[in-house]
Design an enzyme around this catalytic site. Structure first.
Site, PDB file in Angstrom:
ATOM      1  N   ASN A 112       5.583   4.129   2.343  1.00 37.62           N
ATOM      2  CA  ASN A 112       6.245   5.308   2.901  1.00 37.62           C
ATOM      3  C   ASN A 112       6.697   5.067   4.341  1.00 37.62           C
ATOM      4  O   ASN A 112       7.857   5.333   4.694  1.00 37.62           O
ATOM      5  CB  ASN A 112       5.277   6.490   2.831  1.00 37.62           C
ATOM      6  N   GLY A 149       0.813  -1.199   0.000  1.00 36.79           N
ATOM      7  CA  GLY A 149       0.000   0.000   0.000  1.00 36.79           C
ATOM      8  C   GLY A 149       0.849   1.252   0.000  1.00 36.79           C
ATOM      9  O   GLY A 149       2.044   1.224   0.307  1.00 36.79           O
ATOM     10  N   CYS A 150       0.224   2.385  -0.350  1.00 38.79           N
ATOM     11  CA  CYS A 150       0.986   3.639  -0.491  1.00 38.79           C
ATOM     12  C   CYS A 150       1.474   4.162   0.855  1.00 38.79           C
ATOM     13  O   CYS A 150       2.665   4.484   1.007  1.00 38.79           O
ATOM     14  CB  CYS A 150       0.146   4.685  -1.224  1.00 38.79           C
ATOM     15  N   PHE A 151       0.597   4.282   1.848  1.00 39.66           N
ATOM     16  CA  PHE A 151       1.040   4.676   3.172  1.00 39.66           C
ATOM     17  C   PHE A 151       2.034   3.657   3.728  1.00 39.66           C
ATOM     18  O   PHE A 151       3.031   4.018   4.363  1.00 39.66           O
ATOM     19  CB  PHE A 151      -0.149   4.784   4.134  1.00 39.66           C
ATOM     20  N   ALA A 152       1.740   2.376   3.514  1.00 42.69           N
ATOM     21  CA  ALA A 152       2.598   1.325   4.047  1.00 42.69           C
ATOM     22  C   ALA A 152       4.013   1.430   3.488  1.00 42.69           C
ATOM     23  O   ALA A 152       4.997   1.278   4.226  1.00 42.69           O
ATOM     24  CB  ALA A 152       2.005  -0.039   3.734  1.00 42.69           C
TER      25      ALA A 152
END
Length: 339
Positions: free
Chosen positions: A141, A136-139
């Site tokens: 980062n 995932g994108c937040f994950a």
């Protein structure tokens, strides 16, 4: 080498569009089909209008296994449904951009596990993977901001994260909180302390720092939330994620930089900066740029990534390159938007 034959399902959305932009110019790829049930018959540039002049491909309802790799750019829950409803040859590699196969408890398909596709964590395993779950994108980062500490068993009991994402993180379908008149000039929090990406983040950190997840019978989300205090924010910009993370640490700033620079020295897209960073440095690139500061007993880690590229489609191509024995950088020499 022969061209890699690619099929894309869900190619009309944001991640599908980014994938097309990259793969059209990838030197070792031939796009066989771009599947979209709602846009079948339209030329790709009629939906992704920036691709006018770049391709004459049409969207189609076609799906077949006469390909080498299948990208699933569909909504959460829909990748599993698609694979249950369609027969995919076991020789076809699959890269899933949804969250359906990321967690260890949900990773099985056709008797094999989906490998969690964060190259900075699992690069050697990714090289031999048949099925891959793109992070995932937040994950992405947040993990990249914490992996060097986990690798040295230096994550404390509490990790504090505030991260702001652009409106494209909510997907292409319009909604109340992605509407321009609401989003512009605005800022809001959502899913505080209970964002779904906490689960994959904590599993990855536990992979390096055994014991980061408490050994208990409570659900994974509850265990993750006990250790990671995550407040996601909606930003008034279209793309990118900027995170501010701090932990208690006995490291000096120089020691912290040494750990981070050593960890990422062989990873081409994760860059450790000695000067403060901003979001525009990474927009339209596959980069993650980190910056560190020490304040008393607190270590501050800043990280900037593009949620649609390093947080989704760019990383998916990076993983494809690894799975087919190519350089990670192939087709991903993307440039930032500048000023």
């Amino acid at each position: 080498m022969e061209k890699i034959k690619v099929g894309i399902v869900g190619s009309a959305g944001y991640t599908g569009g980014e994938l097309l932009r990259i793969l059209i110019y990838h030197p070792h790829v031939d796009i066989v089909f771009a599947n979209s049930g709602s846009n079948a018959g339209k030329k790709i540039y009629e939906v992704h209008n920036d691709l006018l002049g770049d391709t004459e491909l049409y969207f189609t309802t076609d799906f077949h296994s006469e390909i080498d790799v299948l990208f699933l750019c569909v909504g959460h829950g829909d990748a599993r449904k698609f694979l249950e409803a369609n027969t995919v040859s076991p020789r076809v590699k699959i890269i899933d951009l949804s969250q359906d196969y990321r967690l260890k408890s949900n990773s099985m398909y056709q008797g094999q596990k989906f490998i969690y596709g964060l190259p900075e964590l699992n690069r050697d395993t990714i090289k031999s993977a048949q099925y891959l779950a793109n992070p995932g994108c937040f994950a992405t980062n947040i993990q990249l901001a914490l992996l060097p500490l986990a690798a040295h068993n230096l994550l404390p009991g509490q990790v504090h994260v505030t991260a702001t994402t652009g409106s494209t993180g909510a997907g292409q379908k319009p909604g109340a909180t992605s509407h321009f008149s609401w989003r512009s000039g605005n800022l809001s929090a959502y899913k505080s302390f209970e964002h779904q990406h906490l689960q994959e983040i904590s599993e990855s950190l536990n992979q390096l720092q055994n014991g980061f997840l408490e050994d208990s019978d409570c659900p994974l989300m509850d265990r993750a939330a006990k250790r990671i205090n995550f407040v996601p924010l909606r930003g008034a910009f279209p793309r990118g994620i900027f995170s501010s993370i701090y932990v208690d640490s006995d490291l000096t700033e120089e020691e912290a930089y040494t750990y981070y620079e050593d960890y990422y020295q062989d990873h081409p897209f994760t860059v450790v900066s000695r000067v403060n960073i901003d979001l525009k440095q990474v927009v339209n690139t596959n980069k993650s740029i980190l910056y560190l500061e020490k304040h008393g007993d607190k270590l501050l880690v800043l990280n900037a990534t593009d949620n649609l590229l390093k947080g989704a489609s760019g990383q998916a191509v990076q993983n494809m390159n690894l799975m087919f024995g190519l350089s990670e950088r192939t087709g991903l020499n993307l440039k930032s938007v500048g000023f």
